[in-house]
Design a protein around this motif. Structure first.
Motif, PDB file in Angstrom:
ATOM      1  N   HIS A  75       1.128  -1.198   0.221  1.00 57.25           N
ATOM      2  CA  HIS A  75      -0.253   0.262   0.121  1.00 57.25           C
ATOM      3  C   HIS A  75       0.900   1.240   0.135  1.00 57.25           C
ATOM      4  N   TYR A  76       2.032   0.994  -0.019  1.00 58.55           N
ATOM      5  CA  TYR A  76       2.904   2.675   0.131  1.00 58.55           C
ATOM      6  C   TYR A  76       4.269   2.301  -1.125  1.00 58.55           C
ATOM      7  N   LEU A  77       3.730   3.414  -1.925  1.00 57.91           N
ATOM      8  CA  LEU A  77       4.259   3.407  -3.876  1.00 57.91           C
ATOM      9  C   LEU A  77       5.339   4.305  -3.434  1.00 57.91           C
ATOM     10  N   GLN A  78       5.853   4.476  -4.242  1.00 59.72           N
ATOM     11  CA  GLN A  78       6.734   5.519  -4.728  1.00 59.72           C
ATOM     12  C   GLN A  78       6.564   7.312  -4.367  1.00 59.72           C
ATOM     13  N   ARG A  79       7.125   7.838  -4.008  1.00 61.66           N
ATOM     14  CA  ARG A  79       7.353   9.068  -3.629  1.00 61.66           C
ATOM     15  C   ARG A  79       7.287  10.202  -4.656  1.00 61.66           C
ATOM     16  N   GLU A  80       7.081  11.293  -4.626  1.00 61.50           N
ATOM     17  CA  GLU A  80       7.143  12.218  -5.945  1.00 61.50           C
ATOM     18  C   GLU A  80       9.076  12.161  -6.263  1.00 61.50           C
ATOM     19  N   ASP A  81      10.005  12.479  -5.138  1.00 61.77           N
ATOM     20  CA  ASP A  81      11.069  12.767  -4.930  1.00 61.77           C
ATOM     21  C   ASP A  81      12.108  11.414  -5.371  1.00 61.77           C
ATOM     22  N   GLU A  82      11.305  10.197  -4.925  1.00 67.43           N
ATOM     23  CA  GLU A  82      12.066   8.931  -5.158  1.00 67.43           C
ATOM     24  C   GLU A  82      12.821   8.917  -6.826  1.00 67.43           C
ATOM     25  N   PRO A  83      13.986   8.294  -6.803  1.00 66.62           N
ATOM     26  CA  PRO A  83      15.283   7.473  -7.716  1.00 66.62           C
ATOM     27  C   PRO A  83      13.839   6.226  -8.242  1.00 66.62           C
ATOM     28  N   ASN A  84      14.298   6.682  -9.777  1.00 65.76           N
ATOM     29  CA  ASN A  84      13.055   5.168 -10.546  1.00 65.76           C
ATOM     30  C   ASN A  84      14.122   5.149 -12.321  1.00 65.76           C
ATOM     31  N   ILE A  85      13.896   3.840 -12.750  1.00 71.31           N
ATOM     32  CA  ILE A  85      15.163   3.842 -13.795  1.00 71.31           C
ATOM     33  C   ILE A  85      14.344   5.020 -14.672  1.00 71.31           C
ATOM     34  N   LEU A  86      12.818   4.226 -14.856  1.00 73.67           N
ATOM     35  CA  LEU A  86      12.542   4.520 -16.020  1.00 73.67           C
ATOM     36  C   LEU A  86      12.599   6.084 -15.949  1.00 73.67           C
ATOM     37  N   LYS A  87      12.373   6.816 -14.556  1.00 74.94           N
ATOM     38  CA  LYS A  87      12.410   8.687 -14.873  1.00 74.94           C
ATOM     39  C   LYS A  87      14.229   8.893 -15.169  1.00 74.94           C
ATOM     40  N   GLU A  88      15.117   8.056 -14.995  1.00 71.81           N
ATOM     41  CA  GLU A  88      16.258   8.185 -15.377  1.00 71.81           C
ATOM     42  C   GLU A  88      16.964   8.286 -17.286  1.00 71.81           C
ATOM     43  N   MET A  89      15.927   6.802 -17.781  1.00 69.09           N
ATOM     44  CA  MET A  89      16.122   6.748 -18.733  1.00 69.09           C
ATOM     45  C   MET A  89      15.792   7.683 -19.789  1.00 69.09           C
ATOM     46  N   LYS A  90      14.150   8.385 -19.557  1.00 66.51           N
ATOM     47  CA  LYS A  90      13.765   9.524 -20.226  1.00 66.51           C
ATOM     48  C   LYS A  90      14.635  11.210 -19.510  1.00 66.51           C
ATOM     49  N   ASN A  91      15.314  11.139 -18.582  1.00 63.17           N
ATOM     50  CA  ASN A  91      15.556  12.365 -18.754  1.00 63.17           C
ATOM     51  C   ASN A  91      17.455  12.381 -19.270  1.00 63.17           C
ATOM     52  N   ASN A  92      17.366  10.738 -19.805  1.00 57.48           N
ATOM     53  CA  ASN A  92      18.546  10.718 -20.352  1.00 57.48           C
ATOM     54  C   ASN A  92      18.468  10.243 -22.239  1.00 57.48           C
ATOM     55  N   GLY A  93      17.162  10.575 -22.226  1.00 58.90           N
ATOM     56  CA  GLY A  93      17.182  11.331 -23.928  1.00 58.90           C
ATOM     57  C   GLY A  93      16.960  10.078 -24.323  1.00 58.90           C
ATOM     58  N   TYR A  94      16.026   8.803 -24.348  1.00 61.53           N
ATOM     59  CA  TYR A  94      15.598   7.405 -24.143  1.00 61.53           C
ATOM     60  C   TYR A  94      13.962   7.627 -24.590  1.00 61.53           C
ATOM     61  N   GLU A  95      14.068   7.975 -25.226  1.00 63.36           N
ATOM     62  CA  GLU A  95      11.556   6.803 -25.504  1.00 63.36           C
ATOM     63  C   GLU A  95      11.537   5.812 -24.743  1.00 63.36           C
ATOM     64  N   VAL A  96      10.418   6.373 -23.741  1.00 61.13           N
ATOM     65  CA  VAL A  96      10.272   5.399 -22.572  1.00 61.13           C
ATOM     66  C   VAL A  96       8.254   4.755 -22.343  1.00 61.13           C
ATOM     67  N   ILE A  97       8.735   3.879 -22.914  1.00 60.94           N
ATOM     68  CA  ILE A  97       7.851   3.273 -23.533  1.00 60.94           C
ATOM     69  C   ILE A  97       6.653   2.094 -21.922  1.00 60.94           C
TER      70      ILE A  97
END
Length: 497
Positions: A75-97
């Motif tokens: 019942h406790y999911l990720q908070r907004e400030d937590e890292p995530n590899i999807l976010k990392e890939m998007k921020n590094n120029g990947y098209e994330v699906i």
């Protein structure tokens, strides 16, 4: 297109490592996963960091152990400030699906920061700017599926999760087909586009998560007579976790015949075989689209399933027997990466995935994490980690971790009602596996130690024997080191004073 390679993650839910044919299951039919061993690496000793969905996914998408950020319940999911590899890939120029299951982002937040497109598998529309739409069984039940589900919720099958043969793939299980179809459509689209961005696809489906049900041809293809032996009833095994005894008592499956358990286990393997078929569809589409050689393909599961072992179905949050903690993990690297195709015995963790993905993408992660890239193992190294860990449970009085609110009408009630107990059942524990020995430290009850080479069914708890106390202390010391290394990390962003 840039010189960077694509990355495709295809993720099962609740698939145990020994459900694969190349891992020695004589009843399993997994030709596509087996074939990957000829061009990639399948990890025999891959372990999740928590044996239920949300904590495991919050770990393997970040490289952080569940205890670091308190992800120990559903019942406790990720908070907004937590890292995530999807976010990392998007921020590094990947098209994330992102396609399929969530179990990561709360329903009151959108996925815009995590991906470019999101498909939930139910509506099969781009849900990028919509609220999360969690997959659930009721959303995919047609009339025929509902009849089977209602039949399951009767008599001594009520808490078994056994539905059986589906008439077709149009009801229960349809969501997975929708997800795979969307993945195939995306690959087709990318093969016709001229894009400077490499892609990162995170396609995560539901099978073989219970209820145990599957349609033909997979249902009928599994030869139940070839099934390996089932682990003995927990009531016959002393010195195990109290959680298991309580669930066994409440699931009321002790009167089942071996034939009925074989049918349940065979249906589970049919679900695994259907997943394997879908792997084949994705592989073939990548090849026909000319994208296969330039794509890193990573296939794994978030955790496993007891599937009748110890006369228990489903999973638990604070036990770590191999059926629920040892998971499939296969990596087929893109062309250009060094690979020694094989089944590797190196000890690895799902938590190693973000670091592995970062090395594949030639990027640096923007945050502290505790994984270690697996590419050196893919290249042939058999030494990775001296110890791997899986953890779960809570302290007494931690009501927010009990997952309250489920009554006896829920098929999950045997486990969830046990979690409400203030006895030792749902309390903190951590597994440490070093080579053949698997040790579990328990906060409020007897520790466990198994020699998995001599006792693969994890029946004889060596921790209660005097002659093993020196080894128990060695394992405790390693757990202490583990917690000192990983208890927390300093935030990456410095605050103003």
């Amino acid at each position: 297109m840039s010189g960077k390679k694509n990355i495709f993650l295809f993720v099962a839910d609740q698939m145990r490592n020994d459900s694969l044919a190349h891992m020695g299951n004589p009843a399993s039919i997994t030709p596509n996963l087996d074939d990957l061993v000829s061009e990639g690496v399948s990890f025999e000793n891959a372990y999740c960091q928590n044996p239920v969905c949300v904590p495991s996914r919050n770990s393997f998408l970040t490289g952080l152990y569940p205890h670091v950020s308190g992800h120990r319940t559903m019942h406790y999911l990720q908070r907004e400030d937590e890292p995530n590899i999807l976010k990392e890939m998007k921020n590094n120029g990947y098209e994330v699906i992102w396609i399929g299951r969530n179990d990561v982002v709360p329903a009151d937040r959108t996925k815009t920061e995590y991906c470019d497109e999101y498909y939930d598998g139910i509506t099969n529309e781009n849900m990028r700017d919509a609220e999360n739409n969690q997959m659930n069984h009721s959303a995919e039940m047609n009339e025929e599926s509902k009849k089977l589900y209602d039949k399951m919720l009767s008599g001594d099958t009520y808490y078994s999760f056994y539905m059986g043969k589906l008439p077709d793939g149009e009801g229960y299980g349809k969501t997975d087909w929708n997800c795979v179809e969307k993945a195939l459509e995306y690959i087709e689209r990318r093969s016709k586009e001229s894009s400077d961005k490499p892609f990162f696809v995170y396609c995560t489906i539901s099978f073989p998560h219970p209820p145990y049900a599957c349609e033909d041809p997979w249902y009928s293809n599994i030869d139940r007579s070839k099934l390996p032996p089932r682990r003995p009833n927990i009531q016959e095994v002393p010195n195990k976790a109290s959680m298991l005894y309580s669930i066994n008592e409440r699931q009321e499956l002790n009167g089942w015949s071996e034939e009925r358990f074989d049918e349940l286990r065979g249906t589970y393997l049919a679900m695994v075989s259907r997943f394997d078929h879908q792997v084949g569809l994705i592989k073939e589409k990548l090849k026909k689209s000319g994208l296969y050689d330039d794509t890193n393909l990573i296939i794994y599961s978030d955790h496993g399933d007891y599937t009748g072992d110890y006369t228990i179905t489903e999973k638990v949050q604070n036990c770590f027997e191999d059926p629920i903690s040892n998971v499939p993990l296969l990596i087929k690297p893109a062309k250009g990466l060094v690979v020694e195709p094989r089944i590797s015995k190196a000890q690895v963790e799902l938590l190693d995935l973000p670091s592995t993905i970062a090395e594949m993408a030639e990027i640096d992660l923007s945050y502290t994490q505790f994984g270690k890239s697996l590419l050196h193992v893919v290249a042939g190294d058999e030494e990775h980690k001296d110890a791997v860990f899986c953890e779960g449970g809570r302290i007494h009085g931690e009501r927010q971790a009990m997952e309250l609110g489920h009554g006896p009408e829920s098929p999950y009630w045997p486990r969830l009602s046990t979690q409400y107990s203030e006895g030792p059942e749902h309390t903190k524990a951590v597994m440490c596996k070093m080579g053949d020995f698997k040790y579990t430290m328990r906060l409020y009850e007897t520790d466990e130690l198994y020699n998995t080479a001599e006792d693969p069914m994890e029946i004889n708890n060596l921790a209660v024997l005097d002659e093993y106390q020196e080894l128990v202390q060695k394992m405790k010391n390693r757990v202490t080191q583990f917690y000192m290394e990983t208890t927390d990390y300093v935030p990456m962003k410095r605050d103003k004073r």
